[in-house]
Each structure stands twice: as C-alpha cells, then as structure tokens.
Write an enzyme that holds these catalytic residues in place. Sequence first.
Site, PDB file in Angstrom:
ATOM      1  N   LYS A 116      88.559  35.711  78.374  1.00 43.51           N
ATOM      2  CA  LYS A 116      87.340  35.679  79.262  1.00 43.51           C
ATOM      3  C   LYS A 116      87.655  34.171  79.943  1.00 43.51           C
ATOM      4  CE  LYS A 116      85.617  32.262  78.012  1.00 43.51           C
ATOM      5  NZ  LYS A 116      86.157  30.976  77.929  1.00 43.51           N
ATOM      6  N   TYR A 123      79.340  33.293  77.882  1.00 41.04           N
ATOM      7  CA  TYR A 123      78.683  33.634  76.613  1.00 41.04           C
ATOM      8  C   TYR A 123      77.127  33.908  76.697  1.00 41.04           C
ATOM      9  CZ  TYR A 123      83.127  32.440  74.297  1.00 41.04           C
ATOM     10  OH  TYR A 123      84.600  32.471  73.965  1.00 41.04           O
TER      11      TYR A 123
END
Length: 386
Positions: free
Chosen positions: A148, A233
């Site tokens: 990510k 996140y």
Amino acid sequence: MSDKSDTNRTITRRQFARTTAFGLGVAPIFGRASLPLIAPERRRLPDSDKLGIALVGLGSYSTWQLAPALEQTGRCKLAGIVTGTPSKAASWQEKHPELKGHVYSYETFDRIADDDAIDIVYVVLPNSMHAEYTIRAARAGKHVICEKPMAVSSAEAQQMIDACDEAGRRLYIGYRLHFEPHNLEAMRIGREAVFGKMKYVQAEFGFRIGDPTQWRLKKALAGGGALMDVGIYALQAARYVTGEEPVAVTAQEYKTDPVKFAEVDETINWQLTFPSGCVANCSTSYATGQHRLFASAESGWLQLRPAYSYSGIAGETSKGRMDFPQVNQQALQMDGMAQSIMTGSELDADGREGLRDVRIIEAIYESVRTGRELSLDAEFPIRRNR
Ligand code: NAD
C-alpha cells in the site's frame, strides 16, 4: 438489533482460530500477548507444495517484517529477492542459502519469467515504483502482491489491474489488517449491524516522521505524504467498519513545518459521508501520533486502540473487552493470498480494493486543493465491479 445475543455472536479466540488461523495453517497462541508460534508441522504444506515469493526491494518492511513472517507461513516461502544493492544480495543469501540462483537486480528483474521457483512477486518499493514492477511482474507471468498505497494515481492502479488481468494473474494489496482479528471483528460488527446502523466513525493514524531526507517526503517517490502512507489505514477502516462506500468527501490540510513538508502533506483531516447517512471524521499526520478507530452505532460502539500496529492491537465494545490473540499479520496475509491463488477464491484485499482507496485519496487531495465538498459518485466513481 442489539441484545444480549450479540455478545454470544462475538467471535471467540477459539472460533477465530478455527475459521481463520487454522484454516491458513498458522497457529494462534492463547494466553500470550506476543507474536504467534510457528505453525505446527502438520499444518504446513510440504516445502515443495508452497508457493514461492520473491521480495522486490529489501528495505525495512521486507527485512524486519516480511522475511521473518515468511518463516512462519504454511503455504508460501521465500524464493527470490530483487535488490539494487550487491551487499544486501550477499547478506540475504548468507542468511537464506536457498536464494542462490534466485537473486535479481532491477536491471535483470524480467528474467524472473524463467524462474519456476517464483510464483508471486511482492513489490515492497517506494510508492511511485509500485506500478512499474507490478506490471513487469505480471508480464513475467507472476502473481503479484503490491504494498500500500497501491499506486500514486488511479490511472496507474487501473493499468496494474489491466496488466494482471491480461496475464491471467492475481493482484493483491498488502492490507495486513484484513487478517487481524480485532479489525476483522470491527468489520463484522459494522457489516452485520450488531449494534444497529452505524452512525459515526472516527479513524486516525499518524506518527512523527524522522529523517527529513527520506523518500517518504519526496513527492516524486511517495506520491503524497501522511495520507498516502498511513492515512490510507484510516480510510480503509472507515470503509470496512461501515461496509459502505462513501458518497462525498471534504478535506483540510495543515502544516506546522512547511520546510520539512515542502513537497508532501503533513496533516490532513477529512470527512466522509456514506449512503446510510453515517459520517466519518478521519485524520492523518506525519507530525503527531494518532492510532485509533472508534465507531458508534444505534445501540453500541467499538474502539480499537492502537488499531493499526503490527502487534499490540487492543479493542473494546460497549459490551466489554475484545479477547483475541495477537497474530503475525504478515504471515496470515501472505498465507491467505497464497491460499486464494491455490483455490481460486476471491479476497477483499485485491487490486480493485486498492484502486478504490487511491481514487478516494485523489478526491481528498482535490477537496484540499479546491476547498469544496466533492461528490464521489459524480467526480471520482468507485463502483464495485468485480
Ligand atoms: P524503505 O525505505 O525501508 O525501503 C525501500 C526499498 O526500496 C529499499 O530497499 C531501497 O533500496 C529500495 N529502492 C529502490 N529504488 C529506490 C529509490 N529510487 N529510492 C528509494 N529507495 C529505493 O521503505 P519501506 O518502509 O520498506 O516501504 C516500502 C513500501 O512498503 C512502501 O510502499 C510502504 O508504503 C510499504 N510499507 C507497508 C507497510 C505495511 O504495514 N503494510 C509497512 C511499511 C512499509
């Protein structure tokens, strides 16, 4: 609906172990708040049946998290490395003699196509390099796990998906929290409306970043700052705890150190509106520590704090403390992805999920730039189209 039976529906440690960890061949430990034990031998596939993973980029995440986690996996194993640093190639081979003959540089990377020991390429490079190495890996006939944020633009993310689709290879994103029991429980509580409809979410992830010369502070390599790195996140959490896709976003940026953060964002607050009317207040920062997910529904709430760390995640709900084991998230993640390849099953943590986050991140930056609320449906569509 929320009554006493909700408590009974909460997954216990033992059930989680049965449904997830045992299924993936990784044994949880009970009564210990540290990383899990290595899976018992009988739960591991024989080495010859495991899928081989090549790590691309031997920086801190590969070295201190993924390589040790690969020693705990039951369905995949370290099978190759790609590095531009000859001294790292030497020290990794010394530690892992099985890597001999499976070491590549960025220049020789494409020869991985002829290496049958490597089934999966795991891209662990600075963000702006994710697209190139994912596409090259797919063209070399390998499945891909990409870290990510998936890419620095949605256009790149789409190219990565297309390349993997064309090659008939799977593409996953390193969303380790999709394999972490407290976060899985938060997802379940939201999606099953255990406390009724979700009404309000607060998701925050930030830390004080050090070295001012690192790639994370350079736009060309990082694509953005705190939002791309750890804000993602909080964005993920807001989406998975509601089980909904946001329809509108507003965002504001703040800088206390315009010199250090000349190229990328330091602190961003953003608000998401969901179709049900639920709202999320989210925040990310490279200047302060923030580590929480709070979600409040019609008749109860949940909180994870810390919510996103490698270990030590703790949670409670309005009904009491969550009681789940600490797991090796990276081992479960890689085993889950290997299992998905072996069985052909779908995983949420795939390229399309990565693209949705990148699109919303683009919308957040656009809202910061323009100062207005953006309609995601009209301007940054993130439809689910598996
Ligand atoms: P790092 O700086 O420690 O490592 C980066 C690696 O890329 C190094 O080996 C470096 O040599 C190599 N590299 C190749 N070309 C480079 C270039 N032009 N500039 C800089 N480095 C170059 O970074 P990291 O913390 O390991 O992060 C790598 C990726 O993993 C990032 O995308 C990050 O977001 C992701 N990450 C994910 C998690 C997670 O929990 N899922 C945690 C940390 C990092």
